[in-house]
Design a protein around this motif. Structure first.
Motif, PDB file in Angstrom:
ATOM      1  N   SER A   1      29.072   2.637  51.581  1.00 37.67           N
ATOM      2  CA  SER A   1      28.564   1.622  52.522  1.00 37.67           C
ATOM      3  C   SER A   1      27.363   2.061  53.566  1.00 37.67           C
ATOM      4  O   SER A   1      27.539   3.513  53.715  1.00 37.67           O
TER       5      SER A   1
ATOM      6  N   VAL B   1      22.506  -4.356  47.620  1.00 35.28           N
ATOM      7  CA  VAL B   1      22.550  -5.687  48.005  1.00 35.28           C
ATOM      8  C   VAL B   1      22.013  -6.608  46.720  1.00 35.28           C
ATOM      9  O   VAL B   1      20.904  -6.122  46.100  1.00 35.28           O
TER      10      VAL B   1
ATOM     11  N   CYS C   1      25.132  -9.577  56.259  1.00 37.97           N
ATOM     12  CA  CYS C   1      26.362  -8.948  56.172  1.00 37.97           C
ATOM     13  C   CYS C   1      26.415  -8.663  57.725  1.00 37.97           C
ATOM     14  O   CYS C   1      25.584  -8.425  58.429  1.00 37.97           O
TER      15      CYS C   1
ATOM     16  N   MET D   1      26.546  -2.725  54.644  1.00 37.02           N
ATOM     17  CA  MET D   1      26.038  -3.209  53.450  1.00 37.02           C
ATOM     18  C   MET D   1      26.867  -2.333  52.272  1.00 37.02           C
ATOM     19  O   MET D   1      26.587  -1.180  52.514  1.00 37.02           O
TER      20      MET D   1
END
Ligand code: FES
Ligand SMILES: [Fe+2]
Length: 401
Positions: free
Chosen positions: A112, A93, A100, A104
């Motif tokens: 992810s 991030v 989110c 993430m």
């Protein structure tokens, strides 16, 4: 290969064990040792749980070339990870905080991660060997939540738990209901073109308050006291004097403070500071809670991060008191910035050899002693030859241990 010849500079005599020698404020090799020994191996306050109130909320904290990511999961648990993608090391991030929904997503190639850190999906997964969601999830970071404050530690270090370090202050801290505080003003990060220790030096004593901080002196009067550290945690307090303050912000603060009913009587009348080695101060005021922290960027560049939180109680009077306390603090901070700069500059002056410290500046001496204990090479009067700081530090430590 020949062994490196170590040139041992002079040690400090007992009389000289006042302030650190000037070279320690400029030496890049020492700065690298500090990064590892102090900032990676000691607890760092990353945030308060109220900074990430909902699941999917995250915040980041960088120090000493390390990156932390603190995120609240779907199960409401606050977890800490290295903000380092397992694929090629990108930040997972970006920025200081955000939200989110359920995953993430790394901005580099799109790996992810679930909010619990497990690996969720990988684009074109078949082109990789089999990846395990847990083994290849985000790397967890040691963390501890103390009264809602989230501390992280990047490498094992000499300190016990945060709760242990703070044990002497547990009863006092409990009264402030720190689990219930909420973010007040936006966090600030002031860049100071100085070595981080120059910031600590100015902050570690109250001897300068009567001269350098007229508004704060107005608030405390003579009634300010710095305590000696225990396990690297020191406590200072100023009692609100209420004797005809000259500054309007102090006058109005003293006059309009509400009765913070959740606090014991003594706590209603004082501003308390808990300092934790190496770079943190938590502020406990009746109407405002906060912390400030030095983030060393370069040997001559430091970011001072400040965060404020509102305690329970939202009356108009409480809001006014909070506003005025915050204002007094910001004025004090600006006054300190100038002193910090001059103090740092003096370390390069041929006219300055070392500090002469009074008993009222015991906080500076205690702090320097703790630094010398942690990094023995910092006790040497003369700067070691280039390339030898780390070797000498290890030699001194081996001789001591
Ligand atoms: S570095 Fe994160 S997906 Fe490639
Ligand atoms: Fe100050």
């Amino acid at each position: 290969m020949n062994a490196i010849e170590i040139v041992m500079p002079n040690r400090l005599t007992d009389e000289q064990r006042g302030g650190l020698p000037p070279w320690t404020y400029f030496n890049k090799e020492l700065f690298q040792i500090e990064q590892d020994e102090l900032f990676r191996r000691h607890w760092q306050l990353a945030c308060h749980v109220s900074d990430i109130p909902k699941d999917g909320d995250w915040t980041t904290f960088d120090i000493a070339s390390e990156r932390a990511l603190i995120v609240r999961g779907k199960d409401n648990i606050v977890r800490a990870f290295h903000n380092v993608c397992r694929h090629r090391g990108s930040r997972v991030v970006a920025g200081e905080n955000g939200r989110c929904k359920s995953a993430m997503v790394c901005p580099f190639h799109g790996w992810s991660y679930n909010l619990d850190g497990t690996l969720r999906a990988v684009p074109k997964a078949k082109t990789f060997p089999k990846l395990d969601p847990v083994t290849h999830g985000l790397v967890p970071l040691e963390h501890e939540i103390w009264h809602g404050f989230v501390f992280v530690r990047f490498k094992p270090g000499p300190q016990g738990s945060v709760a242990d370090l703070m044990a002497l202050h547990e009863t006092e801290a409990s009264a402030y209901k720190l689990d219930e505080i909420k973010p007040y003003a936006p966090q600030t990060r002031d860049v100071l073109e100085v070595n981080w220790k120059a910031v600590r030096d100015v902050d570690n004593e109250g001897y300068h308050v009567p001269i350098a901080h007229p508004a704060l002196y107005d608030l405390y009067g003579q009634d300010y006291h710095d305590g000696r550290p225990h396990r690297g945690v020191s406590r200072s307090e100023g009692r609100i004097s209420g004797v005809s303050p000259r500054f309007w912000s102090v006058r109005n603060y003293v006059k309009h403070r509400p009765d913070m009913a959740h606090l014991p009587n003594e706590a209603k009348e004082r501003w308390v500071y808990l300092g934790m080695f190496p770079n943190l101060v938590i502020m406990l005021y009746p109407d405002l809670i906060g912390f400030y922290q030095e983030l060393p960027m370069e040997v001559g560049k430091t970011v001072q991060r400040m965060a404020y939180y509102a305690p329970p109680g939202d009356s108009r009077q409480a809001k006014v008191a909070r506003y005025l306390a915050h204002r007094i603090d910001r004025v004090t901070g600006a006054e300190d910035a100038q002193l910090i700069k001059w103090s740092w500059e003096s370390m390069q002056s041929s006219g300055f050899s070392s500090m002469i410290l009074s008993d009222l500046e015991a906080g500076v001496r205690d702090y320097h002693d703790k630094l010398r204990d942690t990094i023995p090479v910092a006790a040497l009067v003369d700067e070691p030859a280039r390339g030898q700081v780390e070797t000498i530090n290890q030699t001194l430590r081996a001789a001591r241990d």
